[in-house]
Design a protein around this motif. Structure first.
Motif, short mmCIF file in Angstrom:
data_model
loop_
_atom_site.label_atom_id
_atom_site.label_comp_id
_atom_site.label_asym_id
_atom_site.label_seq_id
_atom_site.Cartn_x
_atom_site.Cartn_y
_atom_site.Cartn_z
N GLY A 113 0.86 -1.35 -0.09
CA GLY A 113 -0.07 0.27 -0.14
C GLY A 113 0.63 1.18 0.02
N ILE A 114 2.11 1.43 0.65
CA ILE A 114 2.75 2.69 0.93
C ILE A 114 2.96 2.81 -0.91
CG2 ILE A 114 5.15 2.96 2.40
CD1 ILE A 114 3.98 2.25 4.16
N LEU A 115 3.83 1.41 -0.84
CA LEU A 115 4.67 1.65 -2.40
C LEU A 115 4.21 2.09 -3.45
CD1 LEU A 115 7.06 0.86 -4.26
CD2 LEU A 115 6.65 -1.19 -4.48
N GLN A 116 2.75 1.46 -3.78
CA GLN A 116 1.24 1.93 -4.53
C GLN A 116 1.00 3.50 -4.48
OE1 GLN A 116 -1.72 -0.89 -3.48
NE2 GLN A 116 -0.92 -2.14 -5.48
N ALA A 117 1.41 3.81 -3.63
CA ALA A 117 1.12 5.45 -2.39
C ALA A 117 1.96 6.36 -3.71
CB ALA A 117 0.68 5.51 -1.61
N ALA A 118 2.87 5.59 -2.99
CA ALA A 118 4.46 6.42 -3.54
C ALA A 118 4.85 6.15 -5.58
CB ALA A 118 5.62 5.72 -2.36
N LEU A 119 4.27 5.16 -5.65
CA LEU A 119 4.81 4.98 -7.37
C LEU A 119 3.48 5.77 -7.88
CD1 LEU A 119 5.27 1.30 -7.74
CD2 LEU A 119 6.73 2.95 -8.16
N ALA A 120 2.56 5.99 -7.49
CA ALA A 120 0.81 6.95 -7.98
C ALA A 120 1.98 8.75 -8.31
CB ALA A 120 -0.10 7.10 -7.30
N ARG A 121 2.74 8.80 -7.36
CA ARG A 121 3.22 10.44 -7.46
C ARG A 121 4.46 10.68 -9.40
NH1 ARG A 121 5.09 12.00 -1.77
NH2 ARG A 121 5.35 13.92 -2.57
N ASP A 122 4.71 9.46 -9.26
CA ASP A 122 5.60 9.70 -10.53
C ASP A 122 6.97 10.54 -10.57
OD1 ASP A 122 6.17 9.00 -13.25
OD2 ASP A 122 4.60 10.39 -14.30
N ARG A 123 7.45 9.49 -9.22
CA ARG A 123 8.66 10.70 -8.90
C ARG A 123 9.93 9.47 -9.07
NH1 ARG A 123 7.90 14.55 -4.45
NH2 ARG A 123 10.67 14.51 -4.52
N LEU A 124 10.09 8.50 -9.65
CA LEU A 124 10.44 6.93 -9.43
C LEU A 124 11.81 7.30 -8.39
CD1 LEU A 124 10.54 4.02 -9.57
CD2 LEU A 124 11.29 4.19 -11.23
N GLY A 125 12.82 6.54 -8.43
CA GLY A 125 13.85 6.81 -7.14
C GLY A 125 14.09 4.67 -6.87
N GLU A 126 15.40 5.00 -6.48
CA GLU A 126 16.29 3.54 -6.72
C GLU A 126 14.71 2.67 -5.20
OE1 GLU A 126 19.85 2.92 -4.66
OE2 GLU A 126 19.71 5.17 -4.69
N TYR A 127 14.59 3.52 -4.63
CA TYR A 127 14.14 2.27 -3.01
C TYR A 127 13.14 2.05 -3.84
CZ TYR A 127 18.20 3.58 -0.20
OH TYR A 127 19.54 3.96 0.34
N GLN A 128 12.26 2.78 -4.47
CA GLN A 128 10.78 2.36 -4.59
C GLN A 128 11.12 0.93 -6.00
OE1 GLN A 128 7.94 5.77 -5.95
NE2 GLN A 128 10.20 7.23 -5.64
N ALA A 129 11.92 1.37 -6.80
CA ALA A 129 12.17 -0.14 -7.81
C ALA A 129 12.38 -1.46 -6.91
CB ALA A 129 13.28 0.81 -8.83
N GLN A 130 13.72 -0.87 -5.92
CA GLN A 130 13.99 -1.52 -5.40
C GLN A 130 12.67 -2.75 -4.52
OE1 GLN A 130 17.42 -2.13 -2.71
NE2 GLN A 130 17.80 -0.76 -3.13
N ALA A 131 11.70 -2.34 -4.11
CA ALA A 131 10.27 -2.58 -3.72
C ALA A 131 9.68 -3.01 -4.32
CB ALA A 131 9.99 -1.16 -2.49
N ALA A 132 9.74 -2.40 -5.43
CA ALA A 132 8.71 -2.86 -6.57
C ALA A 132 9.22 -4.12 -6.81
CB ALA A 132 8.82 -2.24 -8.10
N VAL A 133 10.76 -4.85 -6.52
CA VAL A 133 10.96 -6.35 -7.12
C VAL A 133 10.67 -7.11 -5.65
CG1 VAL A 133 12.86 -7.61 -7.22
CG2 VAL A 133 12.50 -5.38 -8.23
N ALA A 134 10.53 -6.49 -4.28
CA ALA A 134 10.21 -7.21 -3.01
C ALA A 134 8.09 -7.95 -3.91
CB ALA A 134 10.41 -6.74 -2.28
N ALA A 135 7.88 -6.82 -4.04
CA ALA A 135 6.54 -7.07 -4.07
C ALA A 135 6.07 -7.67 -5.02
CB ALA A 135 6.02 -5.62 -4.29
N LEU A 136 6.84 -8.08 -6.16
CA LEU A 136 6.36 -8.83 -6.78
C LEU A 136 6.81 -10.41 -6.69
CD1 LEU A 136 7.40 -7.58 -10.01
CD2 LEU A 136 5.50 -8.15 -9.95
N HIS A 137 7.86 -10.52 -5.63
CA HIS A 137 8.24 -11.83 -4.41
C HIS A 137 7.01 -12.01 -3.79
CE1 HIS A 137 12.01 -12.69 -6.76
NE2 HIS A 137 12.50 -11.45 -6.50
#
Length: 381
Positions: free
Chosen positions: A246-270
């Motif tokens: 939930g926290i990740l989705q809210a962050a990604l919705a702001r369209d200011r991608l950074g490395e921690y968001q991208a790493q979290a996206a990988v972890a979320a897919l796992h």
């Protein structure tokens, strides 16, 4: 004694002293003295205003120390006017303390120690036990760090990226001794996220929660490592996963991608895959592509080679691996894994044994040694 309350009040008390004119090192010492006094006195009756009590005691200890220091007598006129008793200011200086403790002139280890002491409210002994070093060694490290930042202006703008790196270092220490540093890092990052509206702060918090959700399954009862594909996903912490996603989705919705968001996206897919076989490796490769673009990190490229090997087959992964520096940490272990996936058991066994000799931790060394022994047994049949 409410240790959680004391730790939560520490940053605010320290911030007040610094704003009144105390240099950081002296203020931090005075706050620690006040905490010791609280541990001694509060069990007999906690004050109605705990923060105000700590501020009063810490300020008096600071004044006492200042008077005793003959080199600072010229400052006594300014310092000797004790503010009138009353409620402690409600201003929260925690955010400024984060930036001060993550000062760019500090080494990463010193910044971590200072953050745990000043913002986390941990004692020197607790930090030393967590890092498995003598208390005197940690005390020297913290003292040097305090001296370094003593003359830094308290309201100087800080570098969010540096603060996040420090918090990630704390998280990666995991657990040792009597302080759970992974849980402590999550607590501190929550605190930071409450004080600053930044998508990468949210991304780091999501990443920590998603990784921490798998903690109980990462090791077997005998302490040996359990690879992600073999972990019991039914034991993953679904509440932490849901919160992290939930926290990740809210962050990604702001369209200011950074490395921690991208790493979290990988972890979320796992975390989203019910079984290892259902993992969406194609999407994971795409997120690693974003991470490569954002960081250019060789370690990210190494992880991407593993993902390519899962998405497109082990030979595709080996082709990606061939383009990377063979001296990278865990490069040999990745090569062993991909060769095993490709059916070349003899090469994989040799590489597992080679990787074990240079493994960064005892647990990894034992895991890689067992992998080599397992393949040798298969080859000998």
């Amino acid at each position: 004694m409410d240790e959680v309350l004391l730790r939560s009040l520490t940053p605010g008390v320290l911030g007040i002293l610094v704003r009144r004119g105390a240099d950081f090192a002296a203020a931090e010492d005075a706050v620690q003295d006040a905490l010791v006094e609280a541990v001694r006195v509060w069990p007999e009756g906690q004050p109605r205003d705990p923060k105000g009590w700590l501020v009063t005691v810490a300020w008096r200890r600071f004044l006492d120390a200042t008077r005793a220091d003959t080199a600072r007598r010229r400052r006594e006129g300014r310092l000797d006017e004790e503010p009138a008793p009353g409620p402690a200011p409600t201003v929260d200086d925690t955010l400024q303390l984060y930036f001060l403790c993550a000062h760019p002139s500090l080494t990463p280890s010193s910044a971590v120690a200072l953050t745990l002491r000043a913002v986390g409210g941990l004692t020197t002994r607790q930090i030393a036990r967590a890092y498995l070093v003598p208390e005197a060694t940690m005390a020297q490290r913290i003292s040097r760090a305090k001296r370094t930042v003593s003359d830094v202006r308290f309201d100087r703008p800080g570098d969010v990226a540096t603060v996040l790196r420090v918090l990630y270092l704390v998280f990666n220490e995991g657990y040792s001794g009597d302080v759970d540093l992974a849980a402590e890092a999550i607590r501190l990052t929550r605190q930071l996220a409450a004080g600053i509206d930044h998508p990468e702060v949210a991304g780091l918090l999501a990443l920590m929660l998603l990784h921490h959700a798998r903690r109980a399954t990462r090791t077997a009862p005998d302490g040996s490592l359990v690879p992600l594909a073999e972990q019991d996903r039914g034991r993953w912490d679904t509440a932490s996963i849901a919160e992290g996603v939930g926290i990740l989705q809210a962050a990604l919705a702001r369209d200011r991608l950074g490395e921690y968001q991208a790493q979290a996206a990988v972890a979320a897919l796992h975390a989203d895959a019910l079984t290892a076989e259902e993992t969406d490796w194609v999407q994971i490769v795409e997120w690693y592509d974003e991470l490569v673009r954002l960081t250019g990190s060789p370690v990210v490229r190494l992880n991407r080679a593993v993902a390519v090997g899962e998405a497109d087959g082990p030979r595709a992964g080996l082709a990606e691996l061939a383009a990377l520096d063979a001296s990278l940490p865990r490069h040999t272990a990745v090569a062993a894994y991909l060769h095993e996936r490709d059916g070349d058991l003899a090469t994989a066994a040799r590489l597992y044994a080679e990787a074990a000799r240079t493994a960064p931790t005892l647990a990894e060394r034992d895991h890689l040694t067992r992998q080599a022994a397992r393949l040798h047994t298969r080859l000998s049949r």
